[in-house]
Design an enzyme around this catalytic site. Sequence first.
Site, mmCIF file in Angstrom:
data_model
loop_
_atom_site.group_PDB
_atom_site.id
_atom_site.type_symbol
_atom_site.label_atom_id
_atom_site.label_comp_id
_atom_site.label_asym_id
_atom_site.label_seq_id
_atom_site.Cartn_x
_atom_site.Cartn_y
_atom_site.Cartn_z
ATOM 1 N N HIS A 18 0.810 -1.226 0.000
ATOM 2 C CA HIS A 18 0.000 0.000 0.000
ATOM 3 C C HIS A 18 0.841 1.273 0.000
ATOM 4 C CE1 HIS A 18 0.763 -0.489 4.338
ATOM 5 N NE2 HIS A 18 0.505 0.797 4.466
ATOM 6 N N ASP A 19 2.027 1.222 0.564
ATOM 7 C CA ASP A 19 2.882 2.413 0.621
ATOM 8 C C ASP A 19 4.051 2.363 -0.341
ATOM 9 O OD1 ASP A 19 1.615 4.122 2.398
ATOM 10 O OD2 ASP A 19 2.553 3.239 4.174
ATOM 11 N N LYS A 67 6.015 5.434 -1.632
ATOM 12 C CA LYS A 67 6.967 6.191 -0.826
ATOM 13 C C LYS A 67 8.400 6.023 -1.313
ATOM 14 C CE LYS A 67 4.419 6.554 3.529
ATOM 15 N NZ LYS A 67 4.403 6.254 4.986
ATOM 16 N N HIS A 88 2.454 9.971 -2.898
ATOM 17 C CA HIS A 88 2.864 8.564 -2.853
ATOM 18 C C HIS A 88 1.702 7.617 -3.171
ATOM 19 C CE1 HIS A 88 1.056 8.348 1.224
ATOM 20 N NE2 HIS A 88 1.052 7.050 1.030
ATOM 21 N N HIS A 145 -5.931 4.095 -0.444
ATOM 22 C CA HIS A 145 -5.990 3.831 0.998
ATOM 23 C C HIS A 145 -5.989 5.105 1.840
ATOM 24 C CE1 HIS A 145 -1.599 4.215 0.482
ATOM 25 N NE2 HIS A 145 -1.519 4.418 1.779
ATOM 26 N N HIS A 146 -5.811 6.282 1.209
ATOM 27 C CA HIS A 146 -5.928 7.561 1.937
ATOM 28 C C HIS A 146 -7.201 8.321 1.569
ATOM 29 C CE1 HIS A 146 -2.222 7.662 4.191
ATOM 30 N NE2 HIS A 146 -1.526 7.305 3.123
ATOM 31 N N ASP A 151 -4.195 1.042 8.312
ATOM 32 C CA ASP A 151 -3.075 1.968 8.153
ATOM 33 C C ASP A 151 -3.090 3.051 9.224
ATOM 34 O OD1 ASP A 151 -0.796 3.014 6.749
ATOM 35 O OD2 ASP A 151 -2.103 4.558 5.906
#
Length: 429
Positions: free
Chosen positions: A286-287, A290, A315, A346-347, A375
Site C-alpha cells: 500500500h505504501d 513512498k 505517494h 488507501h488515503h 493503516d
Amino acid sequence: MEYVKLQIGCLVIVLYLIVTYVRETYYRNIPCNRFFDALMVVVSWEVVFDGLTAWTVNHLDIVPVMFNRFAHLIFLVLVDLIIIVTAMYMFEQTVGFGKKNKKRKLLFVTPGALSIVLIVAGMSNLEYVHGVYTNYSMGWPVYVCYGSVVIHYGFVLVLLLIRHRYLPSEKKVGIFSFIGLSGVFITLQIIFPEILMTSLLATTLLLGIYMFFENPYIRKLTIYNSKMVEGFASMIESRDDNTGGHVKRTQAYVNLMLHHMRHDRKYRDVINKDYLVNVSNAAPLHDIGKIATPDVILQKPGKLTDEEYSMMKQHAACGGDMLRTIFKDLDDPEFLQIAYEVARHHHEKYNGKGYPDGLSGNEIPLHARIMAIADVFDAVSQKRCYRDAMSLDASFEIIEKGSGTDFDPVLTKIFLDAREEVEALVKDL
C-alpha cells in the site's frame, strides 16, 4: 486382461501423475492442497477396485459371492468419496472453508456420510447384468452414486452461478468444465452402461485439477510472485525508518478484518478465497509509492510544511501507477487491480475529503476502505520520528471518532468489535 485394459491404462496415468506431483512438491517444500492429496489416494484405489470388480463381475462362476459383493462395496464407496472430495475441492477453490467454519464442511460431510450409509445398506440390492460385451453391476447402490453426483456437483454449480461475478475467470472456466465433463460422462454411462467409464472420469478429473490448479510449476511461480511482493515491502520499510514493522502489522489487521467480514452477510459473497489471498498479498504494497518520496520528507522529525505534505500525498497515486507498471505482464488481473486500488485509494476518506481522487462512500473500493483503517490505527499506535506512540485506548478512540467521516462505519464496527484480537496482534508484532 480384456476386461481391465481401460483401468490399467488409467492406473498408469494416475501413478505417473502422483510420482511427478510428489517429486515436485514434497521434496521442494511447495505447499500442497489437502483435498487434492486425498483425491490422488482415493482415485488410485478407485481405479484398482474398478478393475477388480470389472474382472469379478465377468467371472461370477469362479468368484465367491461375498468377495464379489465386498469388492463392489469398496469400489462404490470410493466412487462416492471421489464425488465428495472433488466437490469439497471446488468449494474450497471458490469460497473457501475457513479454519473455524464447521458449518460449511457439514454441507458436504452430512450428505456424503448419508450416501455412504445408503450404499452400504443397499448392497443386498446390487444386481449383476449380463450385457452384450461385458457384465456390469446395477441397483440401488449405483443409483445412490448417481444421486450423489447430482447433489454435490449441483450444489457447487448453484454456488458458482450465484457468485460468478466475484470469481476469477480461469476458476469459473475450470470448475464449469469439470462439472460439465462429469455430466457428459454420467449421461453416457447411464445410456451405455456397458462402457464402464468410472475410472476414465476419475482419472480425467484428477488430471484436469492437476493441470488447472495444482501444477507444481505454476505453484512455484505463485511462490516467486509472493516473494517478489515481500521484497517490495521490505524495500519500502528500508526507506522509512519510522515504519519498521508497519507492513506486517497492517497486513495482520487487514487479515483479521477479512476473517470477520467473511462471516458477515453483507460481505460473504465478496470475501471468497481468492479475494482474501489477493487483498492480503496487496496490503504490504500500500505504501510502495513512498519509494519516490525524498528522504528529507520521509524521515523529517518535525511537522511537514504544506509543500512537503503535498509531495508526501503523491505517494498514493504514484504507488498505484508503479504497481500497474511493475505487474502489467502478470497473468493475474484480479490481483493487479486490487493492489492498484489499495495503493492509490488507501488515503481516501469516507466523506470524500481524502486523496488523491476525493472518492467517498462506496466509491472507494472495499479493500482500500479496509486498508485505511489498518493503516491509520498502526500509524497512531506506533512511535514515529515526529511524535510518540499513542496509547491503545487513544488509538481505538481515533478510529471510533472517524466512523462515517474518515472510515466506513460498518468496517469500523467490525474492527472495534475485534479489539481483543487487535491488541493481541499489537503485542505479538
